[in-house]
Scaffold this active site. Structure first.
Site: not given
Ligand code: GLC
Ligand code: MG
Length: 703
Positions: A397, A327
């Site tokens: 991500e 993440d």
């Molecule tokens: C990522 C997740 C999102 C979250 C953020 C903070 O972007 O996809 O949903 O709010 O991280 O953890």
């Protein structure tokens, strides 16, 4: 005729009652040792019976060996080889040509065959293309656990609910499931704020429920990908409590800087808006948070933090999870100097800056050292990947928008592995590029920038972005699914995309998402509504009186149960494409070559060298259209309709000079040809995991 005394003088050997004749002594000294015409091999007989055996009884003659052809006196007979003969007799025969020759032939044959086998094995190993791993051969399906299936009637989805619905994945031929966080959490960011990385939130179930789910998934051949959230914890995490109170061991677990209630240490802003610093009275300092103030950023420059997080990775790998979605990785490190970030508009009053779009994030994202951290985790995962069939997958991500080189770095280098792929979010821009040329442009943005030999992937939605069918219009959802499932690489499917779910309307008062509370236009609630399983109460999602977010009103018609019965539904077509993608070599590891793009249509072909069967994919992202592909000489005049998102008459011939598609229609055309398109059009073609097909042996080989 040989006499008994001659026999004895010819160095007879008697062992255990057998009579042996040493032929070598007879011939070596040159004396013509006459054995008579033949000697019967009588096998087991007494010494005194030997006399009879060497008598001239014609009936007892069994074999005659001519030792010196042409010379009468050299011609003699001898006993036939018999079972259990001792070494001396064996040697006697072994030198004879009729035994020696076959023996030598057999010997050399064995050598030649062994060498040939070794050569063949080496050739097969060298020529075999790499097998596709599980994360390459199946779409990745994202479950948002609050919204997938509620098993305990509290209106919120949970792990047992997911367990109840595993058949859905077998129906869809999906093997890889990513489940958004279910760690213990105060749920300020619905699980992306973790209070305990080694525990399950009671809302979702227990650790036992998790173990049961994982075991059941593995039993069904499904892989479980977890969310790993390294950048921050919840402010309720015990590390943060200890850090806030200045505990010697934990004081540097987070990023602290001097400040006061009115002045932040610098101009850095949170992704969720406003300053990314929050003051703590107890410590009389500010801590840094890239997201909510309830999500303090961990200090990854502290080796203890790195070690703790690596141990958490190991904890879940030990439990048997098959991969991680990492993440928000670009935020893991920040510059130590804490200087102000440059403003996008240098003229803007600094006091008015409160969104991430107003600064260049030179000091808060993608800092030096980030990739080392990810590569180290990849190394841990590789240790657990050694068991056959247990490859542990990593996807990163990072929203780097069109800074493609930043995104591509998550693939690692040719020598150091990192993620298997970073998520490719470019197709999320389809709504603003809804033309054939626009679609090709977005596909090309990835394909043209992806490092050689890497594996692409395609995403059109997730829990953070509006549902694609809402932003492009439902009429395009089938063609979009066809695009995802026919492009090379791994498609991602956010729950509900397989039935064409749309955003719900959430009034300002009903907003649940903390980001939405800051900026209602950016609320992520609309794309998080409960999964639509049937036309029953709460769409079969829950038995509760109230679900955590409202259901989409169209659930009475748009639901899994109804669509399973309809062969033309979004779901049936998704399933057909998913099965086809697995069954057809050109679709899962062949070339992809651009053939056509205009305001309405994007067309590409999928072919694999050596196989005559190929596919032409014609996708309409605009209005009704007819295209003429006569100029493509590698295509035959006539193709066959394999699948259409609008028509049912499969098998119908389609003429290449006139290929018509309706608005939002996708066609999968099959054709047979021995001419390949890719050799003459290298700049229009891409391939990952290249392999060629050898028809005679029905095998794939490296080429
Ligand atoms: C990522 C997740 C999102 C979250 C953020 C903070 O972007 O996809 O949903 O709010 O991280 O953890
Ligand atoms: Mg529940």
């Amino acid at each position: 005729m040989i006499t008994r005394s001659q026999l004895i003088s010819a160095k007879d050997l008697e062992v255990d009652g057998y009579m042996f004749i040493d032929m070598s002594s007879g011939t070596a000294n040159g004396s013509s040792m006459e054995l008579g015409e033949c000697i019967q091999n009588t096998g087991f007989h007494e010494d005194d019976e030997t006399e009879d055996a060497v008598g001239g009884d014609e009936e007892n003659r069994t074999s005659t060996v001519k030792m010196s052809p042409g010379r009468e006196e050299d011609t003699y007979t001898q006993i036939k080889p018999y079972a259990g003969m001792p070494k001396e007799v064996l040697l006697l025969y072994s030198v004879q040509a009729r035994y020696r020759l076959p023996r030598e032939i057999l010997f050399w044959l064995t050598i030649v065959c062994t060498l040939a086998l070794v050569a063949l094995t080496i050739t097969v190993i060298v020529m075999s293309p790499r097998c596709l791993s599980w994360w390459q051969s199946s779409p990745v399906y994202q479950i948002y656990p609050r919204s997938f299936k509620d098993s305990d009637s509290d209106g919120i989805g949970d792990l047992k609910g997911i367990l109840d619905k595993l058949d859905h994945f077998q129906y869809l031929n999906i093997k890889a499931i990513w489940i958004s966080p279910f760690y213990k959490s105060p749920m300020k960011d619905f699980g992306y704020d973790v209070e305990d990385f080694r525990d399950i939130d009671p809302l979702f179930g227990s650790m036992q429920d998790f173990d049961d789910l994982l075991a059941a998934m593995h039993d069904k051949g499904l892989k479980l990908i977890m969310d790993f959230i390294p950048n921050h914890t919840s402010n309720m995490h015990q590390w943060f409590n200890l850090s806030s109170s200045g505990h010697a061991q934990y004081k540097d677990y987070y990023i602290w800087a001097n400040c006061n209630t009115t002045h932040a240490p610098n101009n850095w802003v949170s992704v969720f808006g406003n300053s990314s610093w929050t003051y703590v009275e107890e410590r009389q300092q500010c801590y840094y948070h890239q997201f909510l103030k309830e999500q303090p950023d961990l200090n990854f420059r502290n080796p203890h933090v790195r070690r703790e997080m690596t141990e958490i990775v190991r904890f879940w790998l030990e439990k048997g999870v098959d991969g991680f979605r990492m993440d928000a990785v670009k935020h893991i490190l920040e510059a130590k100097h804490l200087r102000d970030e440059p403003q996008v508009d240098p003229q803007q009053d600094p006091d008015t800056i409160d969104t991430e779009f107003e600064l260049h994030h030179d000091y808060t994202t993608t800092q030096l050292g980030l990739h080392d951290i990810l590569q180290a985790w990849r190394g841990e995962m590789d240790i657990y990947s050694r068991e056959p069939g247990r490859y542990r997958f990593m996807v990163a991500e990072s929203y780097d928008y069109e800074e493609t080189e930043k995104t591509m770095m998550y693939y690692g280098t040719p020598y150091v592995k990192e993620s298997d792929f970073p998520f490719n979010f470019y197709l999320m821009d389809l709504p603003t590029n809804l033309t054939g040329t626009g679609a090709q442009g977005l596909v090309n943005l990835w394909m043209a920038n992806m490092p050689v030999g890497k594996w692409p992937n395609w995403v059109v939605g997730n829990h953070d972005k509006p549902r694609i069918s809402s932003s492009v219009g439902q009429e395009y959802i089938k063609v979009i699914n066809m695009l995802l499932l026919t492009l090379p690489g791994t498609p991602s499917t956010y729950y509900g995309e397989e039935i064409g779910m749309m955003n719900i309307n959430v009034t300002i008062d009903e907003i649940q998402d903390p980001f939405g509370k800051f900026n209602p236009n950016a609320s992520r609630d609309p794309q998080r509504s409960p999964m639509q399983w049937s036309d029953g109460p709460n769409a079969g999602f829950s038995d509760a009186n109230h679900t955590w977010l409202p259901l989409h009103p169209h659930h009475t018609t748009v639901n899994v149960e109804a669509q399973q019965k309809d062969s033309g539904s979004v779901l049936s077509q998704y399933r057909a494409l998913s099965l086809l993608r697995q069954a057809q070599l050109p679709l899962h590891r062949g070339w992809m070559c651009y053939i056509w793009s205009d305001a309405d249509v994007f067309a590409f072909l999928r072919e694999i060298d050596g196989l005559d069967k190929a596919f032409l994919v014609v996708l309409n992202f605009g209005a009704d259209s007819v295209i003429n592909l006569s100029a493509i000489t590698e295509l035959p005049e006539q193709l066959t309709l394999h699948m259409s998102t609008k028509q049912e008459n499969y098998g119908m011939p389609v003429i290449k000079s006139s290929i018509s598609t309706a608005r939002g229609e996708g066609l999968l055309l099959e054709y047979s040809t021995h001419m390949r398109f890719n050799p003459g059009h290298a700049s229009q073609c891409f391939v990952s995991e290249k392999a060629c097909y050898l028809g005679v042996l029905d095998i794939l080989y490296k080429c």
